[in-house]
Write a protein that holds these residues in place. Structure first.
Motif, mmCIF file in Angstrom:
data_model
loop_
_atom_site.group_PDB
_atom_site.id
_atom_site.type_symbol
_atom_site.label_atom_id
_atom_site.label_comp_id
_atom_site.label_asym_id
_atom_site.label_seq_id
_atom_site.Cartn_x
_atom_site.Cartn_y
_atom_site.Cartn_z
ATOM 1 N N MET A 215 0.880 -1.169 -0.186
ATOM 2 C CA MET A 215 0.124 -0.036 0.041
ATOM 3 C C MET A 215 0.984 1.297 0.100
ATOM 4 O O MET A 215 1.828 1.406 0.706
ATOM 5 C CB MET A 215 -0.981 -0.073 1.350
ATOM 6 C CG MET A 215 -1.739 1.324 1.449
ATOM 7 S SD MET A 215 -2.930 0.998 2.491
ATOM 8 C CE MET A 215 -2.230 1.267 4.066
ATOM 9 N N ALA A 216 0.734 2.136 -0.761
ATOM 10 C CA ALA A 216 1.369 3.464 -0.992
ATOM 11 C C ALA A 216 1.511 4.256 0.297
ATOM 12 O O ALA A 216 2.411 4.923 0.460
ATOM 13 C CB ALA A 216 0.567 4.416 -2.231
ATOM 14 N N VAL A 217 0.417 4.398 1.204
ATOM 15 C CA VAL A 217 0.177 5.195 2.404
ATOM 16 C C VAL A 217 1.434 4.554 3.423
ATOM 17 O O VAL A 217 2.114 5.374 4.001
ATOM 18 C CB VAL A 217 -0.955 5.283 2.964
ATOM 19 C CG1 VAL A 217 -1.073 5.640 4.284
ATOM 20 C CG2 VAL A 217 -1.864 5.756 1.943
ATOM 21 N N SER B 8 -1.543 14.004 -0.181
ATOM 22 C CA SER B 8 -2.352 13.442 -1.178
ATOM 23 C C SER B 8 -2.841 11.917 -1.156
ATOM 24 O O SER B 8 -3.884 11.643 -1.797
ATOM 25 C CB SER B 8 -1.677 13.913 -2.571
ATOM 26 O OG SER B 8 -0.463 13.417 -2.731
ATOM 27 N N LEU B 9 -1.717 11.065 -0.780
ATOM 28 C CA LEU B 9 -2.130 9.524 -0.622
ATOM 29 C C LEU B 9 -3.002 9.511 0.245
ATOM 30 O O LEU B 9 -3.928 8.579 0.180
ATOM 31 C CB LEU B 9 -0.843 8.888 -0.609
ATOM 32 C CG LEU B 9 0.338 8.838 -1.788
ATOM 33 C CD1 LEU B 9 1.628 8.191 -1.127
ATOM 34 C CD2 LEU B 9 -0.546 7.972 -2.700
ATOM 35 N N ALA C 38 -4.635 8.548 10.412
ATOM 36 C CA ALA C 38 -4.216 9.547 9.499
ATOM 37 C C ALA C 38 -3.840 10.957 10.412
ATOM 38 O O ALA C 38 -3.025 11.610 10.102
ATOM 39 C CB ALA C 38 -5.060 9.635 8.215
ATOM 40 N N THR C 39 -4.875 11.246 11.260
ATOM 41 C CA THR C 39 -4.867 12.293 12.082
ATOM 42 C C THR C 39 -3.655 12.416 12.757
ATOM 43 O O THR C 39 -2.775 13.414 13.235
ATOM 44 C CB THR C 39 -6.078 12.685 12.858
ATOM 45 O OG1 THR C 39 -6.446 11.620 13.731
ATOM 46 C CG2 THR C 39 -7.246 12.812 12.248
ATOM 47 N N ARG C 40 -3.257 11.237 13.409
ATOM 48 C CA ARG C 40 -2.046 10.879 14.118
ATOM 49 C C ARG C 40 -0.613 11.233 13.582
ATOM 50 O O ARG C 40 0.204 11.872 13.796
ATOM 51 C CB ARG C 40 -1.878 9.544 14.868
ATOM 52 C CG ARG C 40 -2.697 9.123 15.981
ATOM 53 C CD ARG C 40 -2.373 8.101 16.792
ATOM 54 N NE ARG C 40 -2.315 6.822 15.680
ATOM 55 C CZ ARG C 40 -3.167 5.948 15.615
ATOM 56 N NH1 ARG C 40 -4.325 6.231 15.909
ATOM 57 N NH2 ARG C 40 -2.872 4.980 14.773
ATOM 58 N N ILE C 41 -0.702 10.887 11.823
ATOM 59 C CA ILE C 41 0.466 10.938 11.255
ATOM 60 C C ILE C 41 0.587 12.217 10.371
ATOM 61 O O ILE C 41 1.752 12.763 10.672
ATOM 62 C CB ILE C 41 0.535 9.719 10.187
ATOM 63 C CG1 ILE C 41 0.502 8.352 10.861
ATOM 64 C CG2 ILE C 41 1.650 9.666 9.201
ATOM 65 C CD1 ILE C 41 0.243 7.119 10.036
ATOM 66 N N LYS D 291 -1.920 21.054 5.147
ATOM 67 C CA LYS D 291 -2.981 20.589 4.529
ATOM 68 C C LYS D 291 -3.939 19.466 4.977
ATOM 69 O O LYS D 291 -4.509 18.656 3.947
ATOM 70 C CB LYS D 291 -2.135 20.396 2.923
ATOM 71 C CG LYS D 291 -1.751 21.184 2.422
ATOM 72 C CD LYS D 291 -1.159 21.158 0.851
ATOM 73 C CE LYS D 291 -0.917 22.237 0.334
ATOM 74 N NZ LYS D 291 -0.642 21.918 -1.415
ATOM 75 N N ALA D 292 -3.984 19.231 6.055
ATOM 76 C CA ALA D 292 -4.570 17.953 6.654
ATOM 77 C C ALA D 292 -6.074 18.390 7.032
ATOM 78 O O ALA D 292 -6.701 17.646 7.546
ATOM 79 C CB ALA D 292 -3.993 17.521 7.915
ATOM 80 N N GLY D 293 -6.382 19.557 6.481
ATOM 81 C CA GLY D 293 -7.803 19.917 6.711
ATOM 82 C C GLY D 293 -8.921 18.908 6.272
ATOM 83 O O GLY D 293 -9.825 18.744 6.724
#
Length: 79
Positions: A1-3, A11-12, A39-42, A48-50
């Motif tokens: 997985m790319a993430v 963007s990923l 995702a919010t932790r990382i 741009k995490a809005g």
């Protein structure tokens, strides 16, 4: 997985979470929420995490969890 290869790429995360929301949200909503939490932790402090916060807030029903997410989002320099 790319993430997993590039966990700090906003963007990923956006593409991955959008795909999850479309394909898995009804089958396993807890998995989807766990991925948004990850995702919010990382990337939660990235400006741009809005997107991550907006989408996660739309899923969350628990008022206390929403409050904590808003609090974290207010500390982060979001666009």
């Amino acid at each position: 997985m790319a993430v997993s290869k590039n966990p700090r790429c906003i963007s990923l995360w956006e593409r991955y979470l959008t795909w999850l929301k479309k394909s898995i949200s009804k089958a396993d909503p807890n998995y989807l929420k766990n991925e948004f939490e990850k995702a919010t932790r990382i990337v939660g402090n990235h400006f741009k995490a809005g997107f991550v916060f907006r989408e996660y807030l739309s899923l969350e029903k628990d008022v206390i969890k929403k409050y904590l997410m808003y609090k974290k989002a207010m500390i982060s320099p979001l666009e």
